[in-house]
Design an enzyme around this catalytic site. Structure first.
Site, PDB file in Angstrom:
ATOM      1  NE  ARG A 211       7.097   6.693  26.364  1.00  0.00           N
ATOM      2  CZ  ARG A 211       5.947   6.052  26.205  1.00  0.00           C
ATOM      3  NH1 ARG A 211       5.227   6.226  25.118  1.00  0.00           N
ATOM      4  NH2 ARG A 211       5.518   5.216  27.139  1.00  0.00           N
ATOM      5  CD  GLU A 213       5.727  11.091  21.780  1.00  0.00           C
ATOM      6  OE1 GLU A 213       5.483  11.041  20.564  1.00  0.00           O
ATOM      7  OE2 GLU A 213       5.138  10.422  22.641  1.00  0.00           O
ATOM      8  NE  ARG A 219      -4.256  14.764  21.717  1.00  0.00           N
ATOM      9  CZ  ARG A 219      -5.205  13.955  21.237  1.00  0.00           C
ATOM     10  NH1 ARG A 219      -4.934  12.714  20.925  1.00  0.00           N
ATOM     11  NH2 ARG A 219      -6.427  14.386  21.088  1.00  0.00           N
ATOM     12  CG  HIS A 220       2.383  13.846  22.228  1.00  0.00           C
ATOM     13  ND1 HIS A 220       1.413  14.143  21.308  1.00  0.00           N
ATOM     14  CD2 HIS A 220       2.436  12.491  22.311  1.00  0.00           C
ATOM     15  CE1 HIS A 220       0.893  13.016  20.855  1.00  0.00           C
ATOM     16  NE2 HIS A 220       1.495  11.991  21.445  1.00  0.00           N
ATOM     17  CD  GLU A 357      -2.927   5.779  24.126  1.00  0.00           C
ATOM     18  OE1 GLU A 357      -2.822   5.749  22.889  1.00  0.00           O
ATOM     19  OE2 GLU A 357      -2.016   5.472  24.907  1.00  0.00           O
ATOM     20  CB  SER A 360      -2.149   1.858  26.066  1.00  0.00           C
ATOM     21  OG  SER A 360      -0.808   2.052  26.248  1.00  0.00           O
ATOM     22  NE  ARG A 408      -1.519  12.122  26.370  1.00  0.00           N
ATOM     23  CZ  ARG A 408      -1.413  11.457  25.240  1.00  0.00           C
ATOM     24  NH1 ARG A 408      -2.225  10.446  25.005  1.00  0.00           N
ATOM     25  NH2 ARG A 408      -0.520  11.789  24.349  1.00  0.00           N
TER      26      ARG A 408
END
Ligand code: AMO
Length: 434
Positions: A211, A213, A219-220, A357, A360, A408
């Site tokens: 990702r 990001e 948390r990423h 989270e 998902s 996570r």
């Protein structure tokens, strides 16, 4: 190494050769100790200066900390030694001497910044607390695999170099593939669906996702480990049941198999396995409860994504793992199916752990025409996804699944302050090596 004995297996009365790292040299005058460490623990090596060969004493006590040595000698019982035994050496070989200046202190007596630790992961991992995290991580992944297998899932691996993204265009890492534009895969999403649509039916994958990001947060990651599930003839309720089973299995395995590691991390006394039956709150209830906490400056309205502060506030309010279900269709990806009786409402769900989270997922749109229309609604070109949509014309069963963030999961199980603690060589905005 032939005839090497692990320190934990050295029994009084034997003559052994042990090999490992010099943890410490303690010189008390007439007597001195070298503490040797290997993967099973530590052992004391005793030097009585007056009774031993000078060269042997000099080698044993002159060696720098963290050098790799092998020691051959008799194992004696010694109640005062940390493990109840010690070695009286006949020989000491320095196999690989360490520089006297180390970038960090593996004994942990001197704290180091996270970035120094990550730059020197080999030394960092010599600390028992750091080793404990990765030993627990391995147990967690093993438990996830085992639970998936019990649930009749087949393990798959799918390409990481791909032609299209699935989770939003801005988070894609572009690469060049023989002169053609390609990307690092953000998720095995489309592949796992394509395999669930075969006779294999139920699949899981544990593998990297990429990702791009922009934000650097605790948390990423830019490369993470995703634990994915996809099952034919499953709906979103079934997928939530599987997510709950896998997360619970991870906690159970840690509680059962990682007592020593939990002790090392000082977590043993308070470690709790969640009981299951995680509450399932609708998105509508979630935003109402967040608004009621008064923690946000602006009230949330239908259609808003949940801000980090909102997730934290609701997590504190609920106090344990919980699902958020029935998200607005417009903020869930094209592959998530809407409810049959309300197309504004999707079958997408998130599992919160509880302030962040963790998972998902959702039921997937398996009807060809609806799927293609969904692409157009999200501004995507269905032609680019033809390799995927085509298979929906040849008998695609209803199916559902989820993606669970591996780091996570480790982070929330061990209450780690930063996700980078849960990955050996993190990739983030600043970090491309090691
Ligand atoms: P999503 O994008 O929500 O869904 O990702 C699923 C889970 O993966 C973890 N995760 C991350 N962890 C660390 N750093 C990141 N940058 C990162 N991005 C994601 C999170 C998240 O909950 N295809 C869907 C899943 C599905 O519907 O099956 C997907 O990828 O824990």
């Amino acid at each position: 190494m032939q005839d090497r004995t692990y320190t934990a297996d050295a029994e009084p009365g034997e003559t052994v050769t042990v090999a490992g790292w010099v943890h410490e040299v303690r010189d008390l005058g007439g007597i001195a100790f070298l503490i040797l460490r290997d993967t099973t623990g530590r052992i004391q090596v005793k030097f009585e200066k007056d009774e031993m060969d000078d060269d042997l004493v000099e080698t044993g006590l002159g060696v720098t900390r963290e050098s790799v040595v092998s020691v051959t000698g008799a194992v004696d019982e010694e109640p005062r030694a940390p493990t109840g035994v010690e070695i009286v050496p006949d020989s000491v070989d320095v196999i690989s001497a360490a520089d006297p200046e180390l970038p960090l202190d593996p004994s942990g007596k001197v704290d180091a910044e996270l970035s120094t630790r990550l730059d020197n992961r080999t030394l960092d991992l010599r600390k028992s607390e750091v080793q404990a995290i990765f030993s627990i991580r391995a147990t967690i992944l093993e438990a996830a695999r085992e639970r998936f297998r019990e649930l009749r899932c087949t393990e798959i691996t799918t390409p990481k170099i791909v032609a299209t993204g699935t989770e939003g265009g801005t988070e894609l890492f572009p690469i060049t593939y023989f002169g053609q534009e390609a990307f690092m895969n953000q998720s095995p999403q489309l592949f796992k669906q394509l395999i669930a649509g075969s006779n294999v039916e139920r699949v899981f994958e544990i593998g990297p996702i990429f990702r791009a990001e922009e934000h650097n947060t605790p948390r990423h990651l830019n490369e993470a480990t995703s634990i994915d599930f996809e099952g034919a003839f499953c709906d979103h309720h079934d997928a939530m049941d599987v997510a709950e089973a896998v997360v619970t299995a991870a906690y159970e395995a840690v509680a059962e198999n990682c007592r020593d590691e939990l002790e090392t991390l000082d977590l043993a006394d308070d470690f709790e396995v969640p009981e299951g039956d995680f509450p399932r709150l609708s998105y509508e209830e979630a935003i109402e409860r967040i608004n009621a906490t008064g923690e946000l400056d602006d009230q949330l309205v239908w259609g808003d994504d949940l801000p980090t502060e909102g997730e934290k506030a609701l997590g504190d309010d609920v106090g344990g793992h919980y699902f958020i279900t029935d998200w607005p269709s417009e903020i869930k990806p094209f592959y998530i199916k809407d409810h049959d009786d309300d197309e504004q409402l999707s079958t997408g769900f998130d599992l919160m752990a509880p302030r962040m989270e963790l998972v998902s997922g959702g039921q997937r749109e398996h009807r060809y025409e609806h799927l293609v229309a969904g692409f157009e609604q999200q501004g995507l070109d269905p032609d680019q996804f033809e390799y995927y949509t085509k298979m929906f014309r040849y008998g695609m069963p209803p199916h559902a699944g989820f993606g669970l963030g591996g780091e996570r999961l480790v982070m929330t199980i061990l209450d780690l302050p930063n996700i980078r603690e849960a990955v050996l060589f993190p990739r983030d905005r600043q970090r491309l090596s090691p």
